[in-house]
Design a protein around this motif. Sequence first.
Motif, PDB file in Angstrom:
ATOM      1  N   ARG A  16       0.828  -1.203   0.000  1.00  0.00           N
ATOM      2  CA  ARG A  16       0.000   0.000   0.000  1.00  0.00           C
ATOM      3  C   ARG A  16       0.859   1.247   0.000  1.00  0.00           C
ATOM      4  O   ARG A  16       2.066   1.194   0.222  1.00  0.00           O
ATOM      5  N   GLY A  17       0.210   2.394  -0.249  1.00  0.00           N
ATOM      6  CA  GLY A  17       0.837   3.688  -0.049  1.00  0.00           C
ATOM      7  C   GLY A  17       2.147   3.897  -0.782  1.00  0.00           C
ATOM      8  O   GLY A  17       2.286   3.582  -1.973  1.00  0.00           O
ATOM      9  N   ILE A  18       3.116   4.431  -0.058  1.00  0.00           N
ATOM     10  CA  ILE A  18       4.413   4.741  -0.651  1.00  0.00           C
ATOM     11  C   ILE A  18       5.087   3.481  -1.168  1.00  0.00           C
ATOM     12  O   ILE A  18       5.674   3.472  -2.253  1.00  0.00           O
ATOM     13  N   GLY A  19       5.012   2.400  -0.407  1.00  0.00           N
ATOM     14  CA  GLY A  19       5.639   1.155  -0.838  1.00  0.00           C
ATOM     15  C   GLY A  19       5.084   0.650  -2.148  1.00  0.00           C
ATOM     16  O   GLY A  19       5.832   0.188  -3.028  1.00  0.00           O
ATOM     17  N   ARG A  20       3.759   0.724  -2.313  1.00  0.00           N
ATOM     18  CA  ARG A  20       3.144   0.304  -3.578  1.00  0.00           C
ATOM     19  C   ARG A  20       3.622   1.185  -4.722  1.00  0.00           C
ATOM     20  O   ARG A  20       3.936   0.683  -5.819  1.00  0.00           O
ATOM     21  N   ALA A  21       3.706   2.484  -4.498  1.00  0.00           N
ATOM     22  CA  ALA A  21       4.167   3.385  -5.552  1.00  0.00           C
ATOM     23  C   ALA A  21       5.611   3.079  -5.942  1.00  0.00           C
ATOM     24  O   ALA A  21       5.972   3.136  -7.124  1.00  0.00           O
ATOM     25  N   ILE A  22       6.435   2.771  -4.961  1.00  0.00           N
ATOM     26  CA  ILE A  22       7.833   2.419  -5.252  1.00  0.00           C
ATOM     27  C   ILE A  22       7.902   1.138  -6.070  1.00  0.00           C
ATOM     28  O   ILE A  22       8.595   1.068  -7.094  1.00  0.00           O
ATOM     29  N   LEU A  87      20.035 -10.418  -5.955  1.00  0.00           N
ATOM     30  CA  LEU A  87      19.274  -9.202  -5.681  1.00  0.00           C
ATOM     31  C   LEU A  87      20.097  -7.997  -6.100  1.00  0.00           C
ATOM     32  O   LEU A  87      21.309  -7.952  -5.874  1.00  0.00           O
ATOM     33  N   ASP A  88      19.440  -7.013  -6.699  1.00  0.00           N
ATOM     34  CA  ASP A  88      20.127  -5.789  -7.134  1.00  0.00           C
ATOM     35  C   ASP A  88      19.725  -4.563  -6.327  1.00  0.00           C
ATOM     36  O   ASP A  88      20.541  -3.662  -6.122  1.00  0.00           O
ATOM     37  N   ILE A  89      18.471  -4.502  -5.879  1.00  0.00           N
ATOM     38  CA  ILE A  89      17.938  -3.297  -5.241  1.00  0.00           C
ATOM     39  C   ILE A  89      17.176  -3.695  -3.983  1.00  0.00           C
ATOM     40  O   ILE A  89      16.328  -4.588  -4.025  1.00  0.00           O
ATOM     41  N   LEU A  90      17.488  -3.027  -2.893  1.00  0.00           N
ATOM     42  CA  LEU A  90      16.736  -3.205  -1.646  1.00  0.00           C
ATOM     43  C   LEU A  90      16.169  -1.862  -1.225  1.00  0.00           C
ATOM     44  O   LEU A  90      16.917  -0.886  -1.102  1.00  0.00           O
ATOM     45  N   VAL A  91      14.866  -1.822  -1.002  1.00  0.00           N
ATOM     46  CA  VAL A  91      14.209  -0.616  -0.499  1.00  0.00           C
ATOM     47  C   VAL A  91      13.598  -0.937   0.863  1.00  0.00           C
ATOM     48  O   VAL A  91      12.643  -1.714   0.953  1.00  0.00           O
ATOM     49  N   ASN A  92      14.172  -0.364   1.906  1.00  0.00           N
ATOM     50  CA  ASN A  92      13.642  -0.532   3.253  1.00  0.00           C
ATOM     51  C   ASN A  92      12.584   0.536   3.494  1.00  0.00           C
ATOM     52  O   ASN A  92      12.893   1.669   3.865  1.00  0.00           O
ATOM     53  N   MET A 133      23.267  -9.864  -2.765  1.00  0.00           N
ATOM     54  CA  MET A 133      23.255  -8.688  -3.642  1.00  0.00           C
ATOM     55  C   MET A 133      24.528  -8.632  -4.472  1.00  0.00           C
ATOM     56  O   MET A 133      25.638  -8.827  -3.968  1.00  0.00           O
ATOM     57  N   ARG A 134      24.338  -8.328  -5.744  1.00  0.00           N
ATOM     58  CA  ARG A 134      25.496  -8.150  -6.623  1.00  0.00           C
ATOM     59  C   ARG A 134      26.242  -6.870  -6.296  1.00  0.00           C
ATOM     60  O   ARG A 134      25.644  -5.887  -5.833  1.00  0.00           O
ATOM     61  N   ASP A 135      27.541  -6.860  -6.539  1.00  0.00           N
ATOM     62  CA  ASP A 135      28.299  -5.611  -6.453  1.00  0.00           C
ATOM     63  C   ASP A 135      27.673  -4.603  -7.421  1.00  0.00           C
ATOM     64  O   ASP A 135      27.210  -4.966  -8.502  1.00  0.00           O
ATOM     65  N   GLY A 136      27.684  -3.338  -7.000  1.00  0.00           N
ATOM     66  CA  GLY A 136      27.029  -2.320  -7.813  1.00  0.00           C
ATOM     67  C   GLY A 136      25.547  -2.196  -7.526  1.00  0.00           C
ATOM     68  O   GLY A 136      24.832  -1.498  -8.260  1.00  0.00           O
ATOM     69  N   GLY A 137      25.088  -2.837  -6.452  1.00  0.00           N
ATOM     70  CA  GLY A 137      23.675  -2.791  -6.113  1.00  0.00           C
ATOM     71  C   GLY A 137      23.255  -1.464  -5.508  1.00  0.00           C
ATOM     72  O   GLY A 137      24.059  -0.533  -5.353  1.00  0.00           O
ATOM     73  N   ARG A 138      21.988  -1.380  -5.154  1.00  0.00           N
ATOM     74  CA  ARG A 138      21.418  -0.148  -4.616  1.00  0.00           C
ATOM     75  C   ARG A 138      20.617  -0.466  -3.351  1.00  0.00           C
ATOM     76  O   ARG A 138      19.805  -1.398  -3.339  1.00  0.00           O
ATOM     77  N   ILE A 139      20.847   0.326  -2.314  1.00  0.00           N
ATOM     78  CA  ILE A 139      20.038   0.254  -1.102  1.00  0.00           C
ATOM     79  C   ILE A 139      19.444   1.636  -0.874  1.00  0.00           C
ATOM     80  O   ILE A 139      20.175   2.635  -0.857  1.00  0.00           O
ATOM     81  N   ILE A 140      18.133   1.686  -0.729  1.00  0.00           N
ATOM     82  CA  ILE A 140      17.442   2.953  -0.475  1.00  0.00           C
ATOM     83  C   ILE A 140      16.579   2.778   0.768  1.00  0.00           C
ATOM     84  O   ILE A 140      15.747   1.862   0.832  1.00  0.00           O
ATOM     85  N   ASN A 141      16.791   3.626   1.756  1.00  0.00           N
ATOM     86  CA  ASN A 141      15.996   3.617   2.968  1.00  0.00           C
ATOM     87  C   ASN A 141      14.974   4.756   2.914  1.00  0.00           C
ATOM     88  O   ASN A 141      15.303   5.862   2.476  1.00  0.00           O
ATOM     89  N   VAL A 142      13.770   4.480   3.370  1.00  0.00           N
ATOM     90  CA  VAL A 142      12.721   5.506   3.397  1.00  0.00           C
ATOM     91  C   VAL A 142      12.600   6.018   4.825  1.00  0.00           C
ATOM     92  O   VAL A 142      12.187   5.295   5.731  1.00  0.00           O
TER      93      VAL A 142
END
Length: 257
Positions: A16-22, A87-92, A133-142
Amino acid sequence: MGNLTDRTALVTGASRGIGRAIATRLAAEGALVAVHYGSNQSAADETVAAIRDAGGQAFAVRAELGVPGDVDTLFDGLAAGLDGRPLDILVNNAATIAYAATIDTATPDDFDRQFAINVRAPFFITQRALGVMRDGGRIINVSSGVTWFATPETVYAMTKGALNVLGRSLAQQLGPRGITVNTVSPGITATEMNTWLDTEPERARQVYAMVALGRAGQPADIGDAVAFFASDDARWITGETVEVNGGLLLGPPRPTN
């Protein structure tokens, strides 16, 4: 569009919400998205269906956060959905708030639950993710704007401050692997957490007067910012916290007619 083709992503709290939009935006860019949810399976299924109907790829993963074994449950489901892919991208993104958890009324249970979901879970989810996670990955925290303006919900604000610190520390440690870590800090956004924007019009009007762009944020506004940090365009940005808030509290409220 399509700059995340052949990438994989895990978005926590994505039903839902922001997570769904992401999740929706990352899938639109070509990523295979794991849509994590805690209990609302119908909402998660709706998110997955919307992504697939739009031509994207997604699957749902259930794991209640803040309880023993939460990370194991999450990554068992993730592994099944990724079927051997890294895994390439993690969004917490997943978080909870207790509006009664002020300095006057917070209980130890309020405090422990919010820290378990908002801080402990992303820390150990990230720890586990780094193994796949592969090298060159992305972690984004909300995170949240409550890390820099005062709010009565002190415990919630403390958890988001911890998340900001986590992002800076991880960015320094993961640089040698080419993994970037950034934090997106939403302002007042129209989600289930802020239903008063619809039910209390005078209060909402006062908020809009404090925002340079004159409105509350929409989940898609946050999703777009996260998608940028997940993309190759953000390859030289790490350890940053970006306020995505439409210019909240840039100065005194504008006079209104």
